[in-house]
Motif scaffolding. Structure first.
Motif, PDB file in Angstrom:
ATOM      1  N   ASN A  42      53.261  48.836  34.013  1.00  0.00           N
ATOM      2  CA  ASN A  42      52.002  48.659  34.732  1.00  0.00           C
ATOM      3  C   ASN A  42      50.816  48.438  33.789  1.00  0.00           C
ATOM      4  O   ASN A  42      49.700  48.862  34.055  1.00  0.00           O
ATOM      5  N   GLU A  43      51.083  47.782  32.666  1.00  0.00           N
ATOM      6  CA  GLU A  43      50.060  47.443  31.661  1.00  0.00           C
ATOM      7  C   GLU A  43      49.819  45.929  31.704  1.00  0.00           C
ATOM      8  O   GLU A  43      50.161  45.200  30.775  1.00  0.00           O
ATOM      9  N   HIS A  44      49.211  45.481  32.767  1.00  0.00           N
ATOM     10  CA  HIS A  44      49.033  44.045  32.986  1.00  0.00           C
ATOM     11  C   HIS A  44      48.068  43.411  31.988  1.00  0.00           C
ATOM     12  O   HIS A  44      48.221  42.245  31.634  1.00  0.00           O
ATOM     13  N   GLN A  45      47.111  44.182  31.526  1.00  0.00           N
ATOM     14  CA  GLN A  45      46.181  43.667  30.514  1.00  0.00           C
ATOM     15  C   GLN A  45      46.932  43.366  29.219  1.00  0.00           C
ATOM     16  O   GLN A  45      46.689  42.358  28.575  1.00  0.00           O
ATOM     17  N   ARG A  46      47.865  44.240  28.851  1.00  0.00           N
ATOM     18  CA  ARG A  46      48.660  44.005  27.639  1.00  0.00           C
ATOM     19  C   ARG A  46      49.590  42.810  27.816  1.00  0.00           C
ATOM     20  O   ARG A  46      49.846  42.075  26.868  1.00  0.00           O
ATOM     21  N   ALA A  47      50.078  42.606  29.028  1.00  0.00           N
ATOM     22  CA  ALA A  47      50.909  41.424  29.296  1.00  0.00           C
ATOM     23  C   ALA A  47      50.077  40.155  29.074  1.00  0.00           C
ATOM     24  O   ALA A  47      50.548  39.194  28.460  1.00  0.00           O
ATOM     25  N   SER A  48      48.835  40.177  29.540  1.00  0.00           N
ATOM     26  CA  SER A  48      47.939  39.034  29.325  1.00  0.00           C
ATOM     27  C   SER A  48      47.606  38.854  27.848  1.00  0.00           C
ATOM     28  O   SER A  48      47.504  37.728  27.362  1.00  0.00           O
ATOM     29  N   GLN A  49      47.450  39.958  27.126  1.00  0.00           N
ATOM     30  CA  GLN A  49      47.197  39.863  25.676  1.00  0.00           C
ATOM     31  C   GLN A  49      48.401  39.257  24.963  1.00  0.00           C
ATOM     32  O   GLN A  49      48.232  38.479  24.027  1.00  0.00           O
ATOM     33  N   PHE A  63      53.364  30.286  28.501  1.00  0.00           N
ATOM     34  CA  PHE A  63      53.048  30.494  29.913  1.00  0.00           C
ATOM     35  C   PHE A  63      54.325  30.641  30.739  1.00  0.00           C
ATOM     36  O   PHE A  63      54.390  31.470  31.651  1.00  0.00           O
ATOM     37  N   SER A  64      55.339  29.855  30.427  1.00  0.00           N
ATOM     38  CA  SER A  64      56.607  29.956  31.161  1.00  0.00           C
ATOM     39  C   SER A  64      57.207  31.348  31.002  1.00  0.00           C
ATOM     40  O   SER A  64      57.684  31.943  31.971  1.00  0.00           O
ATOM     41  N   GLY A  65      57.182  31.869  29.787  1.00  0.00           N
ATOM     42  CA  GLY A  65      57.672  33.226  29.551  1.00  0.00           C
ATOM     43  C   GLY A  65      56.866  34.257  30.316  1.00  0.00           C
ATOM     44  O   GLY A  65      57.416  35.212  30.870  1.00  0.00           O
ATOM     45  N   TYR A  66      55.562  34.049  30.354  1.00  0.00           N
ATOM     46  CA  TYR A  66      54.673  34.965  31.072  1.00  0.00           C
ATOM     47  C   TYR A  66      54.971  34.956  32.572  1.00  0.00           C
ATOM     48  O   TYR A  66      55.081  36.000  33.203  1.00  0.00           O
ATOM     49  N   PHE A  67      55.112  33.763  33.130  1.00  0.00           N
ATOM     50  CA  PHE A  67      55.412  33.667  34.558  1.00  0.00           C
ATOM     51  C   PHE A  67      56.775  34.290  34.875  1.00  0.00           C
ATOM     52  O   PHE A  67      56.948  34.918  35.919  1.00  0.00           O
ATOM     53  N   CYS A 116      45.890  26.313  35.390  1.00  0.00           N
ATOM     54  CA  CYS A 116      45.408  26.323  36.778  1.00  0.00           C
ATOM     55  C   CYS A 116      46.156  27.360  37.612  1.00  0.00           C
ATOM     56  O   CYS A 116      45.535  28.110  38.376  1.00  0.00           O
ATOM     57  N   VAL A 117      47.469  27.420  37.458  1.00  0.00           N
ATOM     58  CA  VAL A 117      48.261  28.410  38.209  1.00  0.00           C
ATOM     59  C   VAL A 117      47.895  29.820  37.756  1.00  0.00           C
ATOM     60  O   VAL A 117      47.758  30.731  38.588  1.00  0.00           O
ATOM     61  N   PHE A 118      47.735  30.019  36.473  1.00  0.00           N
ATOM     62  CA  PHE A 118      47.364  31.328  35.934  1.00  0.00           C
ATOM     63  C   PHE A 118      46.031  31.797  36.522  1.00  0.00           C
ATOM     64  O   PHE A 118      45.914  32.922  36.990  1.00  0.00           O
ATOM     65  N   ILE A 119      45.042  30.920  36.514  1.00  0.00           N
ATOM     66  CA  ILE A 119      43.725  31.268  37.072  1.00  0.00           C
ATOM     67  C   ILE A 119      43.839  31.561  38.560  1.00  0.00           C
ATOM     68  O   ILE A 119      43.284  32.551  39.053  1.00  0.00           O
ATOM     69  N   TYR A 120      44.569  30.739  39.286  1.00  0.00           N
ATOM     70  CA  TYR A 120      44.764  30.958  40.717  1.00  0.00           C
ATOM     71  C   TYR A 120      45.420  32.312  40.977  1.00  0.00           C
ATOM     72  O   TYR A 120      44.975  33.086  41.826  1.00  0.00           O
ATOM     73  N   MET A 121      46.482  32.593  40.238  1.00  0.00           N
ATOM     74  CA  MET A 121      47.211  33.848  40.448  1.00  0.00           C
ATOM     75  C   MET A 121      46.364  35.063  40.056  1.00  0.00           C
ATOM     76  O   MET A 121      46.439  36.100  40.708  1.00  0.00           O
ATOM     77  N   LYS A 122      45.559  34.930  39.018  1.00  0.00           N
ATOM     78  CA  LYS A 122      44.661  36.033  38.626  1.00  0.00           C
ATOM     79  C   LYS A 122      43.647  36.301  39.739  1.00  0.00           C
ATOM     80  O   LYS A 122      43.393  37.443  40.094  1.00  0.00           O
ATOM     81  N   ARG A 123      43.059  35.234  40.272  1.00  0.00           N
ATOM     82  CA  ARG A 123      42.054  35.393  41.335  1.00  0.00           C
ATOM     83  C   ARG A 123      42.645  35.976  42.607  1.00  0.00           C
ATOM     84  O   ARG A 123      41.977  36.718  43.322  1.00  0.00           O
TER      85      ARG A 123
END
Length: 181
Positions: free
Chosen positions: A37-44, A105-109, A165-172
């Motif tokens: 549940n460390e989503h900020q670290r996932a983004s980092q 990004f693919s790994g992140y998704f 674009c998908v990343f921004i959409y999913m974050k929002r």
């Protein structure tokens, strides 16, 4: 031409070791952080991987700008093969910059169980950019390999734009903060 492409493809395989490792690295590290549940670290993790991939790709662009002729020349005595290889490398090396970013990004998704996004952007990249642009470059630029190499880089650039674009959409929409995707 086939000899030039073959030489460059072998060199690109080496250059792509860092960008291609970003996909599995980001997937594993981001998934661990998502699980904790460390989503900020996932983004980092994504941010750092994109920075590493971009930096490595830029280094390869610089190296190939100055040393493509002697490096490709090690594999062929033919002046035309080396010249065509340098043309192909000067366009394809940019894919080393771009691919590492969309691999990250693919790994992140994938860490968020959204691997379908990777399938979609890769399919669109191939169908809408890589194949048509390679085909058109073969027809309109038969004496040089540079436009054909740029077809691949253009496809990867599209993938980056799509992923951002998908990343921004999913974050929002809050889909990258623990909610089911």
């Amino acid at each position: 031409m086939a000899a030039a492409v073959g030489i460059v493809e072998k060199m690109i395989t080496f250059m792509f070791l860092v960008p291609s490792s970003m996909l599995s690295s980001v997937s594993a590290l981001a998934a661990q952080n998502v699980g904790a549940n460390e989503h900020q670290r996932a983004s980092q993790t994504l941010r750092y991987a994109c920075t590493i991939a971009f930096s490595w790709g830029l280094l390869m662009v610089i190296v190939m700008y100055f040393f493509s002729y002697p490096l490709i020349g090690m594999f062929s005595d033919s002046e035309s093969v080396v010249t065509l290889g340098c043309q192909y490398m000067s366009g394809y090396v940019w894919d080393c910059v771009f691919a590492g970013i969309h691999f990250s990004f693919s790994g992140y998704f994938c860490a968020y169980n959204a691997s379908l996004i990777s399938f979609i952007h890769n399919s669109l990249s191939i169908i809408c950019f890589r194949i048509p642009l390679a085909y058109l470059s073969a027809i309109y630029f038969p004496s040089t390999l540079l436009p054909m190499a740029l077809a691949s880089s253009t496809g990867s650039l599209f993938s980056i734009i799509f992923c951002i674009c998908v990343f921004i959409y999913m974050k929002r929409k809050g889909k990258l903060n623990g909610q089911v995707v």
